[in-house]
Design an enzyme around this catalytic site. Sequence first.
Site, PDB file in Angstrom:
ATOM      1  N   LYS A 116       0.843  -1.199   0.000  1.00 42.21           N
ATOM      2  CA  LYS A 116       0.000   0.000   0.000  1.00 42.21           C
ATOM      3  C   LYS A 116       0.880   1.251   0.000  1.00 42.21           C
ATOM      4  O   LYS A 116       0.515   2.260  -0.595  1.00 42.21           O
ATOM      5  CB  LYS A 116      -0.909   0.007   1.230  1.00 42.21           C
ATOM      6  CG  LYS A 116      -2.090  -0.971   1.134  1.00 42.21           C
ATOM      7  CD  LYS A 116      -3.023  -0.776   2.332  1.00 42.21           C
ATOM      8  CE  LYS A 116      -3.838  -2.011   2.661  1.00 42.21           C
ATOM      9  NZ  LYS A 116      -5.099  -2.128   1.967  1.00 42.21           N
ATOM     10  N   GLU A 200      -2.523   7.205   7.890  1.00 37.14           N
ATOM     11  CA  GLU A 200      -3.290   8.032   6.972  1.00 37.14           C
ATOM     12  C   GLU A 200      -4.283   8.874   7.732  1.00 37.14           C
ATOM     13  O   GLU A 200      -4.752   8.474   8.795  1.00 37.14           O
ATOM     14  CB  GLU A 200      -4.131   7.105   6.078  1.00 37.14           C
ATOM     15  CG  GLU A 200      -3.755   7.081   4.646  1.00 37.14           C
ATOM     16  CD  GLU A 200      -4.541   6.023   3.888  1.00 37.14           C
ATOM     17  OE1 GLU A 200      -3.922   5.406   3.023  1.00 37.14           O
ATOM     18  OE2 GLU A 200      -5.738   5.818   4.149  1.00 37.14           O
ATOM     19  N   HIS A 235     -14.575  -2.845   8.026  1.00 39.92           N
ATOM     20  CA  HIS A 235     -13.842  -2.487   6.807  1.00 39.92           C
ATOM     21  C   HIS A 235     -13.959  -3.537   5.719  1.00 39.92           C
ATOM     22  O   HIS A 235     -13.136  -3.590   4.815  1.00 39.92           O
ATOM     23  CB  HIS A 235     -12.360  -2.221   7.090  1.00 39.92           C
ATOM     24  CG  HIS A 235     -12.155  -1.271   8.212  1.00 39.92           C
ATOM     25  ND1 HIS A 235     -12.695  -0.013   8.211  1.00 39.92           N
ATOM     26  CD2 HIS A 235     -11.503  -1.406   9.383  1.00 39.92           C
ATOM     27  CE1 HIS A 235     -12.378   0.582   9.338  1.00 39.92           C
ATOM     28  NE2 HIS A 235     -11.670  -0.236  10.062  1.00 39.92           N
ATOM     29  N   ARG A 297      -6.511  -8.023  -9.361  1.00 40.28           N
ATOM     30  CA  ARG A 297      -7.219  -9.295  -9.534  1.00 40.28           C
ATOM     31  C   ARG A 297      -8.690  -9.007  -9.810  1.00 40.28           C
ATOM     32  O   ARG A 297      -9.106  -7.852  -9.810  1.00 40.28           O
ATOM     33  CB  ARG A 297      -7.112 -10.109  -8.251  1.00 40.28           C
ATOM     34  CG  ARG A 297      -7.629  -9.283  -7.078  1.00 40.28           C
ATOM     35  CD  ARG A 297      -7.732 -10.057  -5.801  1.00 40.28           C
ATOM     36  NE  ARG A 297      -7.838  -9.186  -4.645  1.00 40.28           N
ATOM     37  CZ  ARG A 297      -8.963  -8.645  -4.196  1.00 40.28           C
ATOM     38  NH1 ARG A 297     -10.100  -8.868  -4.817  1.00 40.28           N
ATOM     39  NH2 ARG A 297      -8.958  -7.861  -3.144  1.00 40.28           N
TER      40      ARG A 297
HETATM   41  P1  ADP Z   1      -8.080  -3.542   2.549  1.00 41.23           P
HETATM   42  O1  ADP Z   1      -7.057  -3.702   1.465  1.00 41.23           O
HETATM   43  O2  ADP Z   1      -7.687  -4.257   3.807  1.00 41.23           O
HETATM   44  O3  ADP Z   1      -9.465  -3.845   2.114  1.00 41.23           O
HETATM   45  P2  ADP Z   1      -8.379  -0.670   2.117  1.00 41.23           P
HETATM   46  O4  ADP Z   1      -7.198   0.190   2.110  1.00 41.23           O
HETATM   47  O5  ADP Z   1      -8.984  -1.035   0.809  1.00 41.23           O
HETATM   48  O6  ADP Z   1      -8.033  -1.999   2.945  1.00 41.23           O
HETATM   49  O7  ADP Z   1      -9.492  -0.016   3.027  1.00 41.23           O
HETATM   50  C1  ADP Z   1     -10.667  -0.723   3.366  1.00 41.23           C
HETATM   51  C2  ADP Z   1     -11.731   0.216   3.912  1.00 41.23           C
HETATM   52  O8  ADP Z   1     -11.275   0.944   5.049  1.00 41.23           O
HETATM   53  C3  ADP Z   1     -12.168   1.289   2.958  1.00 41.23           C
HETATM   54  O9  ADP Z   1     -13.117   0.842   2.065  1.00 41.23           O
HETATM   55  C4  ADP Z   1     -12.709   2.342   3.898  1.00 41.23           C
HETATM   56  O10 ADP Z   1     -13.968   1.978   4.365  1.00 41.23           O
HETATM   57  C5  ADP Z   1     -11.797   2.260   5.064  1.00 41.23           C
HETATM   58  N1  ADP Z   1     -10.707   3.237   4.929  1.00 41.23           N
HETATM   59  C6  ADP Z   1      -9.484   3.000   4.430  1.00 41.23           C
HETATM   60  N2  ADP Z   1      -8.731   4.110   4.468  1.00 41.23           N
HETATM   61  C7  ADP Z   1      -9.473   5.068   5.013  1.00 41.23           C
HETATM   62  C8  ADP Z   1      -9.252   6.451   5.334  1.00 41.23           C
HETATM   63  N3  ADP Z   1      -8.089   7.044   5.118  1.00 41.23           N
HETATM   64  N4  ADP Z   1     -10.263   7.155   5.879  1.00 41.23           N
HETATM   65  C9  ADP Z   1     -11.455   6.554   6.131  1.00 41.23           C
HETATM   66  N5  ADP Z   1     -11.707   5.280   5.874  1.00 41.23           N
HETATM   67  C10 ADP Z   1     -10.749   4.528   5.320  1.00 41.23           C
END
Ligand code: ADP
Length: 653
Positions: A116, A200, A235, A297
């Site tokens: 990431k 973040e 999440h 993917r």
């Molecule tokens: P993963 O790869 O584990 O699924 P992601 O980076 O795609 O993780 O994030 C999953 C979820 O977490 C997002 O869809 C959102 O709901 C929440 N999220 C991630 N980053 C943030 C952020 N900076 N602020 C608010 N919510 C976040």
Amino acid sequence: MIKSLLIANRGEIACRIIRTARAMGIRTIAVATEADRGWLHWREADEAEFIGEGPAPDSYLSGRAIIEAARKHGADAIHPGYGFLSENADFAQACADAGIVFVGPSPEAIRSMGSKAGAKALMEKAGVPVVPGYHGERQQPDFLRQKAYEIGYPVMIKAVSGGGGRGMRIVNKAIEFDDQLNSARREAKSAFSDDRVLIEKYLANPRHIEVQVFGDSHGNVVHLFERDCSVQRRHQKVIEEAPAPDLPEAVRDAMGAAAVSAARAVGYCGAGTVEFIADGSTLADTGEFYFMEMNTRLQVEHPVTEMITGLDLVEWQLRVAAGEPLPKSQGQLGLRGHAIEARIYAEDPAADFRPAMGRLWAVGFPADPSVRVDTGVAEGAVVSPFYDSMLAKVIVHRPDRAAAIADLKSALVRIRIAGVGTNIGFLSAILDADAFSAGRMDTGFVDRNIDRLAGRRPARSLAALAVRERTHRLQAGGPGINGPWGDYSGFEIGGLGRSVVSDIAIDGEPARATLTWIDGKLDILIDDEPLAGIAGEAQLVWGGDKAFVLAAGGQLAVGFPSPVDKASVALGGDGHVKAPMHGRVASVRVGTGDSVARGDLLFTLEAMKMEHSIRAPLDGTVEQVLIAEDQQVDDGATALVIGPANAEQPAGG
Ligand code: ADP
């Protein structure tokens, strides 16, 4: 052209890939484990190879076992599905080395998006906006805490190699930072063997909007519009839709263009998803959105894109993998109508979405051509602790969003699953929520409203249906049954009518059924409650030694313990804190003699690839700690014993 394809996955996605491959005239080879004997994927494929007992590391995650199976069956190509090996660059490389086509992007593209942190750096360079934060190499807690302070709370800690919502923590205040950092690291270490994190800004009213992209080996890249995946628990997505509600056309175009730039930046080939996050309260005005990550993917939620574009994404994947150009250019792509997908999980939404396991005694989905059901389970299948607990996806497509919601609701109530609890009642509650029909969802909606959303379950008094049917069966005279009360472990109460009190168990908790015969009619009370009104809508399924009452999108498992195993019914409440599932103890937070208040964290358990917090069921003093860090515990094993809060401490030394 690919002639034979091994599907390195299981469940619904394996079945879904097999369906398209077969339609294209490709011979299909499934892999499966003993734990998945009752599942459909290996039966639906032309050939199958059993590669392990159950645990994923020795089966679906074993690149060696899978390539061996591919060789044995003469597969030209391997489709990894999602999860498991789908984003494993070493596996993609190992396929190439073995002369087998990996249906996915190059190992280099997987690698550059796999971190990431690395992906964010790359996107910054490509001019794609990223969420403000720190994604550098330094990992000292003091330094990260300082960064969190500079970014400003609330912040999010994310595992650099994370996925599936794991290794991710929201931190609201500085004082919580160290605890959350440690917890995220532990989870990341065990799930991804990498405990590096990034920090973040945690956005307010976050909306998760992602764009499906596709590239080919001829340098073409297109996007297939967006999906809104803002309905999430822990999440993790539960309901996804396309297109995103109320997204201004200009923002849609800008997101599509940003996603294509992201894919081009890594020379992307195949299906991928670029995930963005935006502040839902300002998105329409500012048009601001940020790159979160790219998944290299096919996604779980790809069907909604298929519905609105009328395309088969697996077919596209197989064509691109065979070296063909993309079937359509950007200008030839359009979107039509509205599609919504709901994920059916074996889990208990009211218990923090604890995965449910066991045998499925009944499995039935609406046989309605307008409802798409992607599943891999059948009656008799066992939901084991080894894999993700998703059972099926239900997808509808209608001209507009309101009609799609109505169709999905009606499809959900027609699902019949018994033996293992599901989230169907929870999904229905979300679809009924005003915020959902208004399209005003953010990723925190479920968590904020969890009590209301997870509260939909069958009334306990419906257990009377099972007691009644069993009584009738016993009275009809089964083998070895003497007397009118059969093997009831109950006792008669004198007085009016003839009453029998019988111990039963509802979802493993003790309950009391009182049976009274008045003028030959049987009246049943469950814990002194009469049968609630909706009995007519409930269904009864018998399986093993239990009856399952299905109603309100959930089930009551009704057991009839004999006096001997009564003790095993008395769960919790008595100070014996038990492991809710099989797993590994990740951390123990209390010691003998500590006083705890109800709700305090006692220990964390890692199971089903997630960390679960086990909290004190009552106030008291920890009398015994029977677990240690890193130890494997069985489902139901006593982990700790909590005694009375005011227990006298032994005097002196
Ligand atoms: P993963 O790869 O584990 O699924 P992601 O980076 O795609 O993780 O994030 C999953 C979820 O977490 C997002 O869809 C959102 O709901 C929440 N999220 C991630 N980053 C943030 C952020 N900076 N602020 C608010 N919510 C976040």
